[in-house]
Design an enzyme around this catalytic site. Structure first.
Site, PDB file in Angstrom:
ATOM      1  N   ILE A   1       0.827  -1.204   0.000  1.00  0.00           N
ATOM      2  CA  ILE A   1       0.000   0.000   0.000  1.00  0.00           C
ATOM      3  C   ILE A   1       0.863   1.257   0.000  1.00  0.00           C
ATOM      4  O   ILE A   1       1.978   1.250   0.525  1.00  0.00           O
ATOM      5  CB  ILE A   1      -0.956  -0.028   1.227  1.00  0.00           C
ATOM      6  CG1 ILE A   1      -2.134   0.928   1.062  1.00  0.00           C
ATOM      7  CG2 ILE A   1      -0.199   0.199   2.535  1.00  0.00           C
ATOM      8  CD1 ILE A   1      -3.272   0.679   2.041  1.00  0.00           C
ATOM      9  N   CYS A   2       0.361   2.319  -0.636  1.00  0.00           N
ATOM     10  CA  CYS A   2       0.975   3.644  -0.563  1.00  0.00           C
ATOM     11  C   CYS A   2      -0.174   4.636  -0.366  1.00  0.00           C
ATOM     12  O   CYS A   2      -1.216   4.274   0.157  1.00  0.00           O
ATOM     13  CB  CYS A   2       1.821   3.947  -1.801  1.00  0.00           C
ATOM     14  SG  CYS A   2       0.882   4.061  -3.334  1.00  0.00           S
ATOM     15  N   ARG A   3      -0.028   5.883  -0.782  1.00  0.00           N
ATOM     16  CA  ARG A   3      -1.101   6.848  -0.572  1.00  0.00           C
ATOM     17  C   ARG A   3      -2.279   6.597  -1.503  1.00  0.00           C
ATOM     18  O   ARG A   3      -3.410   6.533  -1.074  1.00  0.00           O
ATOM     19  CB  ARG A   3      -0.589   8.283  -0.740  1.00  0.00           C
ATOM     20  CG  ARG A   3      -1.687   9.322  -0.464  1.00  0.00           C
ATOM     21  CD  ARG A   3      -1.186  10.745  -0.588  1.00  0.00           C
ATOM     22  NE  ARG A   3      -0.710  10.995  -1.942  1.00  0.00           N
ATOM     23  CZ  ARG A   3       0.458  11.575  -2.232  1.00  0.00           C
ATOM     24  NH1 ARG A   3       1.264  11.968  -1.287  1.00  0.00           N
ATOM     25  NH2 ARG A   3       0.826  11.758  -3.480  1.00  0.00           N
TER      26      ARG A   3
ATOM     27  N   GLY B   1      -1.895   4.406  -4.646  1.00  0.00           N
ATOM     28  CA  GLY B   1      -1.755   3.190  -5.443  1.00  0.00           C
ATOM     29  C   GLY B   1      -0.664   3.195  -6.485  1.00  0.00           C
ATOM     30  O   GLY B   1      -0.359   2.155  -7.056  1.00  0.00           O
TER      31      GLY B   1
ATOM     32  N   MET C   1      -3.900   4.187   0.782  1.00  0.00           N
ATOM     33  CA  MET C   1      -4.361   4.634   2.101  1.00  0.00           C
ATOM     34  C   MET C   1      -5.535   5.604   1.980  1.00  0.00           C
ATOM     35  O   MET C   1      -6.329   5.720   2.911  1.00  0.00           O
ATOM     36  CB  MET C   1      -3.209   5.283   2.888  1.00  0.00           C
ATOM     37  CG  MET C   1      -2.228   4.282   3.479  1.00  0.00           C
ATOM     38  SD  MET C   1      -2.990   3.035   4.586  1.00  0.00           S
ATOM     39  CE  MET C   1      -3.580   4.069   5.933  1.00  0.00           C
TER      40      MET C   1
END
Length: 108
Positions: free
Chosen positions: A59-61, A63, A87
């Site tokens: 996961i990141c902010r 995608g 996120m």
């Protein structure tokens, strides 16, 4: 390019182990409670720290970074999936988050 495996935040248990590849300030502002933090640029040198979870959600902010990380990890033989929407989607689904600051967790 082959299809990148993905998973929606709704399909991830709240206590799941996820690999968070965001930067330190993003992580400190808010992250999933069961997340392991390895910034994207550090992943190649920290492969030994990856959780054993299979498939491992990344996961990141939003995608993008996690998509690139998943593509690279798949090429290295890892069983990983990209978390759709990152996120932002996690927070939007009102899933549990914690902040290292002790304050109200947020996605920055």
């Amino acid at each position: 390019m082959s299809e990148v495996p993905t998973i929606s935040v709704q399909d991830i248990p709240d206590d799941a182990v996820v690999l968070d590849v965001r930067e330190d300030d993003e992580w400190q502002a808010g992250h999933a409670p069961g997340a392991v933090h390895i910034p994207m640029g550090d992943v190649p040198s920290r492969l030994g720290e990856l959780p054993e979870e299979e498939p491992l959600p990344v996961i990141c902010r939003s995608g993008g970074r996690s998509l690139r990380t998943v593509q690279w990890l798949v090429q290295q033989g890892f069983d990983v999936v990209n978390v759709e929407g990152g996120m932002r989607a996690w927070g939007g689904a009102e899933k549990k988050m914690v902040a290292d600051s002790g304050g109200e967790p947020t996605v920055i």
